[in-house]
Design a protein around this motif. Structure first.
Motif, short mmCIF file in Angstrom:
data_model
loop_
_atom_site.label_atom_id
_atom_site.label_comp_id
_atom_site.label_asym_id
_atom_site.label_seq_id
_atom_site.Cartn_x
_atom_site.Cartn_y
_atom_site.Cartn_z
N THR A 52 0.83 -1.21 0.00
CA THR A 52 0.00 0.00 0.00
C THR A 52 0.86 1.25 0.00
O THR A 52 0.63 2.19 -0.78
N LEU A 53 1.87 1.29 0.86
CA LEU A 53 2.73 2.46 0.93
C LEU A 53 3.51 2.65 -0.37
O LEU A 53 3.75 3.78 -0.81
N ALA A 54 3.90 1.55 -1.01
CA ALA A 54 4.60 1.64 -2.29
C ALA A 54 3.67 2.20 -3.37
O ALA A 54 4.08 3.02 -4.20
N GLU A 55 2.41 1.76 -3.36
CA GLU A 55 1.43 2.24 -4.33
C GLU A 55 1.08 3.71 -4.08
O GLU A 55 0.85 4.48 -5.01
N ALA A 141 -4.45 6.57 3.30
CA ALA A 141 -4.70 5.14 3.12
C ALA A 141 -5.46 4.60 4.31
O ALA A 141 -5.23 5.03 5.45
N ILE A 142 -6.36 3.67 4.05
CA ILE A 142 -7.08 2.93 5.08
C ILE A 142 -6.82 1.45 4.82
O ILE A 142 -7.12 0.94 3.74
N LEU A 143 -6.26 0.76 5.81
CA LEU A 143 -5.92 -0.66 5.69
C LEU A 143 -6.81 -1.45 6.63
O LEU A 143 -6.82 -1.19 7.85
N LEU A 144 -7.58 -2.40 6.10
CA LEU A 144 -8.50 -3.18 6.91
C LEU A 144 -8.06 -4.63 7.00
O LEU A 144 -7.92 -5.31 5.98
N ASP A 145 -7.86 -5.08 8.23
CA ASP A 145 -7.56 -6.50 8.51
C ASP A 145 -8.19 -6.84 9.85
O ASP A 145 -7.50 -7.23 10.80
N VAL A 146 -9.50 -6.66 9.94
CA VAL A 146 -10.21 -6.88 11.20
C VAL A 146 -10.94 -8.22 11.24
O VAL A 146 -11.45 -8.63 12.27
N ASP A 147 -10.99 -8.90 10.10
CA ASP A 147 -11.62 -10.21 10.00
C ASP A 147 -10.72 -11.10 9.13
O ASP A 147 -9.62 -10.70 8.77
N SER A 176 -7.82 12.64 -2.16
CA SER A 176 -7.80 12.31 -3.58
C SER A 176 -6.63 11.39 -3.90
O SER A 176 -5.49 11.65 -3.47
N GLY A 177 -6.90 10.30 -4.61
CA GLY A 177 -5.85 9.34 -4.94
C GLY A 177 -5.51 8.38 -3.82
O GLY A 177 -4.62 7.54 -3.97
N GLY A 178 -6.23 8.48 -2.70
CA GLY A 178 -5.97 7.60 -1.56
C GLY A 178 -6.38 6.17 -1.83
O GLY A 178 -7.11 5.88 -2.78
N ILE A 179 -5.92 5.27 -0.96
CA ILE A 179 -6.12 3.84 -1.18
C ILE A 179 -6.80 3.19 0.01
O ILE A 179 -6.39 3.39 1.16
N LEU A 180 -7.83 2.40 -0.26
CA LEU A 180 -8.42 1.48 0.70
C LEU A 180 -7.87 0.10 0.37
O LEU A 180 -8.05 -0.40 -0.74
N ALA A 181 -7.15 -0.52 1.32
CA ALA A 181 -6.59 -1.86 1.11
C ALA A 181 -7.23 -2.82 2.10
O ALA A 181 -7.30 -2.53 3.29
N VAL A 182 -7.70 -3.95 1.60
CA VAL A 182 -8.42 -4.91 2.43
C VAL A 182 -7.77 -6.28 2.29
O VAL A 182 -7.62 -6.79 1.17
N TRP A 221 -7.08 -6.49 -1.74
CA TRP A 221 -7.67 -5.55 -2.68
C TRP A 221 -7.07 -4.17 -2.46
O TRP A 221 -6.99 -3.70 -1.31
N PHE A 222 -6.63 -3.54 -3.52
CA PHE A 222 -6.17 -2.16 -3.48
C PHE A 222 -7.17 -1.33 -4.27
O PHE A 222 -7.26 -1.43 -5.50
N ALA A 223 -7.94 -0.54 -3.54
CA ALA A 223 -9.02 0.25 -4.15
C ALA A 223 -8.65 1.73 -4.05
O ALA A 223 -8.55 2.28 -2.95
N ARG A 224 -8.41 2.34 -5.20
CA ARG A 224 -7.97 3.74 -5.22
C ARG A 224 -9.15 4.67 -5.46
O ARG A 224 -10.00 4.42 -6.32
N LYS A 225 -9.16 5.77 -4.71
CA LYS A 225 -10.19 6.78 -4.89
C LYS A 225 -9.94 7.54 -6.19
O LYS A 225 -8.84 8.02 -6.43
#
Length: 226
Positions: A52-55, A141-147, A176-182, A221-225
């Motif tokens: 995520t940080l690299a992206e 960036a928002i990184l989700l690993d709660v489940d 803008s351009g931020g990433i949600l990673a799950v 999943w890397f989901a970009r805004k």
């Protein structure tokens, strides 16, 4: 064969029971009969932060991590982030932090005292809402690993994170351009579709659970805004 020994248990608020188990020199966190995470297979959780940080490619990112767990993602984010970065972890189970400073202290090291990091005892959804109502700045960036994936197995309340509405809130909480990673233990084509419906540009990657291309495949999943 080495026996598995129960070290401690903790109740997830409005959710399941977590059990910390030792197996020789390794540790495992179980939810019910399912293995949630363990020290033998941590590479993909580390990749959640590193990739995520690299992206993202931003000098001083502001990053939100949902779930501390054993700290794999948090520690890798601190390792890869710049001196001016801000890494915030939302964790709902107080005992998780007690374990991090107790039986898992060798694993934790001094990361909990890193000035770039902050572990907050709250629902990650609350910090997403805070970014949307102006209580705090938006996230890079928002990184989700709660489940174990986009399904609320640890607590029913997590299900809202993976709904189209919840994903829309996460998108709005990003710059803008931020990433949600799950992170997920398995692929889920319906979740990929929901991410796209929520307005993200989506890339799905398969990552091994262990380095050197070993262990089972996990999904990120890397989901970009847009």
């Amino acid at each position: 064969m080495l026996p598995r020994e129960t070290v401690a248990t903790a109740e997830v608020p409005n959710g399941e029971t977590l059990t910390l188990i030792s197996h020789g020199r390794d540790f495992i966190i179980m939810v019910g009969r399912d293995e949630l995470m363990g020290t033998r297979m941590q590479f993909s959780e580390e990749q959640l932060a590193e990739l995520t940080l690299a992206e993202l490619d931003r000098a001083n990112p502001r990053v939100l991590i949902g779930g501390y767990g054993m700290g794999f993602t948090f520690r890798k984010a601190l390792e890869k982030a710049s001196e001016g970065a801000e890494i915030v972890v939302a964790e709902v189970v107080p005992e998780i932090l007690e374990w991090a400073q107790g039986p898992l202290a060798e694993l934790t090291g001094d990361t909990l005292s890193d000035p770039r990091g902050d572990v907050v005892l709250c629902d990650v959804a609350a910090l997403i809402d805070d970014a949307n109502d102006g209580t705090c700045d938006k996230w890079d960036a928002i990184l989700l690993d709660v489940d174990n994936g986009p399904d609320g197995i640890v607590r029913d309340g997590n299900q809202r994170l993976y709904s189209t509405t919840g994903l829309g809130k996460a998108r709005d909480a990003l710059r803008s351009g931020g990433i949600l990673a799950v992170w997920s233990a398995a692929p889920d084509y319906k979740f990929t579709r929901r991410l796209k419906e929520a307005g993200f540009e989506v890339e799905e990657r398969r990552v091994r659970a262990r380095p050197n291309n070993k262990g089972p495949h996990h999904t990120i999943w890397f989901a970009r805004k847009r």
